[in-house]
Design an enzyme around this catalytic site. Structure first.
Site, PDB file in Angstrom:
ATOM      1  N   LYS A  54      -0.169  -9.625   8.459  1.00  0.00           N
ATOM      2  CA  LYS A  54      -0.011  -8.218   8.815  1.00  0.00           C
ATOM      3  C   LYS A  54      -1.391  -7.674   9.130  1.00  0.00           C
ATOM      4  CE  LYS A  54       1.201  -3.603   7.199  1.00  0.00           C
ATOM      5  NZ  LYS A  54       1.534  -2.727   6.052  1.00  0.00           N
ATOM      6  N   SER A  71       0.821  -1.215   0.000  1.00  0.00           N
ATOM      7  CA  SER A  71       0.000   0.000   0.000  1.00  0.00           C
ATOM      8  C   SER A  71       0.855   1.265   0.000  1.00  0.00           C
ATOM      9  CB  SER A  71      -0.930   0.007   1.215  1.00  0.00           C
ATOM     10  OG  SER A  71      -1.730  -1.148   1.238  1.00  0.00           O
ATOM     11  N   TYR A 119      -2.379 -10.319   4.264  1.00  0.00           N
ATOM     12  CA  TYR A 119      -2.421  -8.880   4.515  1.00  0.00           C
ATOM     13  C   TYR A 119      -3.868  -8.492   4.794  1.00  0.00           C
ATOM     14  CZ  TYR A 119      -1.420  -3.875   3.610  1.00  0.00           C
ATOM     15  OH  TYR A 119      -1.268  -2.500   3.698  1.00  0.00           O
ATOM     16  N   ILE A 169       4.949  -4.494  10.479  1.00  0.00           N
ATOM     17  CA  ILE A 169       5.261  -3.915   9.168  1.00  0.00           C
ATOM     18  C   ILE A 169       4.623  -2.536   9.190  1.00  0.00           C
ATOM     19  CG2 ILE A 169       4.999  -4.097   6.672  1.00  0.00           C
ATOM     20  CD1 ILE A 169       4.628  -7.117   7.032  1.00  0.00           C
TER      21      ILE A 169
END
Length: 339
Positions: A182, A55, A152, A238
């Protein structure tokens, strides 16, 4: 052991990883690989791992060939710096399961060790409440990927799709080529529940990973709960803030880990967590453009996002820089970078 594609991923360790921005030349919007390589080196030297084409990297604005170019440039930079053992995590999320798998193969060929996959939010209305469809995406991707895969979970970038802890722990048990998650949902309770399962000593023997050097990591998506993450046997984060203040965020992670064994360090960990959490909340509001503006101010590169994402207004960038939370973080980073 190499997998079916002959790939042996570098060891995936708990710690701090930064979603490295993609930098663009001002007039042409071509990739600025010189700035990119400088930033990979800067973060890696501070002990931060690299996540590409996510992103923060504006993956949605990158062509497939640009993704490959970034992976190759990062690998070259790490190897040149003598960091040949550092893994690269590459974003592989796409509109379809089929393309996600194709991106995983391309990332592997370019030199990535791991992929991180977000599900597309384009058809969120049909997928969000369908547990079978959600699980099927990461199952198929992980089974067919040439490299191990992280989940994710970021509702803000996937049309509001938000995986619960049950889905994630079921995937962890059922998919040996999944190696982490994440959580950019910012849900500390969810992180705690997942860590309670995958960090239990019995998990590794009951549900072994495809690669012994790639355990299932539970990673936050922000820096404002690194201390709680450590206390519930999570594995780091992260986080975009590691681009701005890599030494400070790595110091916080190490101190939090040490605090679990040595409670006398807890007060200092709490102090650093407070400074970093305040800065994270302030800087996150300025999004990618704000982070790039701070990088420009601190390190001499950053530039603007790729259109149609707007640049930050000059007055807003100055206010972000002058904000007490930002200045507290800058002072902390400067102190630690001199040690």
């Amino acid at each position: 052991m190499p997998n079916a594609h002959g790939i042996i991923p570098r060891t995936l360790r708990p710690g701090i990883y930064a979603p490295i921005p993609s930098f663009f030349l001002e007039h042409s919007e071509e990739l600025d690989l010189q700035a990119f390589e400088k930033h990979v080196a800067l973060t890696a030297t501070a002990g931060v791992g690299q996540v590409l084409a996510g992103s923060m990297s504006e993956a949605i604005h990158l062509t497939r060939s640009e993704r490959v170019a970034l992976i190759k440039a990062a690998r070259r930079t790490l190897d040149t710096a003598g960091l040949t053992d550092r893994p690269i995590i590459a974003g592989i999320g796409a509109g379809s399961t089929r393309e996600t798998i194709e991106l995983a193969h391309e990332a592997a060929e370019a030199g990535a060790d791991y992929g991180i996959a977000i599900i597309s939010g384009y058809f969120a209305g049909a997928i969000a409440g369908n547990k079978k469809a959600l699980k099927a995406y990461w199952k198929e991707v992980s089974e067919k990927s040439a490299i191990p895969v992280l989940v994710y979970n970021y509702p803000g970038a996937s049309g509001g799709i938000n995986l619960d802890s049950d889905i994630i722990t079921e995937l962890a048990k059922e998919c040996p080529n999944l190696v982490g998650v994440k959580l950019t949902c910012g849900d500390v309770g969810k992180l705690t529940r997942i860590a309670a399962v995958v960090s239990d000593p019995s998990f590794t023997s009951l549900y072994p990973r495809k690669h012994a050097n790639a355990p299932f990591l539970v990673l936050g998506g922000y820096t404002d709960f690194i201390l709680p993450t450590a206390m519930v046997n999570g594995h780091g984060a992260i986080t975009g803030l590691a681009n701005v203040a890599p030494n400070a965020v790595v110091k916080l992670f190490k101190l939090c880990e040490e605090s679990c064994a040595n409670p006398s360090l807890l007060s200092e960990a709490q102090r650093l967590q407070g400074i970093i959490a305040q800065a994270d909340a302030t800087i996150a509001k300025a999004s990618i453009a704000g982070t790039k503006a701070l990088l420009e101010r601190l390190y001499g590169y950053g530039g603007k996002p790729r259109r149609p994402l707007p640049p930050i207004e000059t007055s807003v960038a100055q206010a972000l820089w002058d904000h007490p939370h930002t200045q507290d973080l800058v002072r902390l980073e400067q102190e630690l970078s001199k040690i």
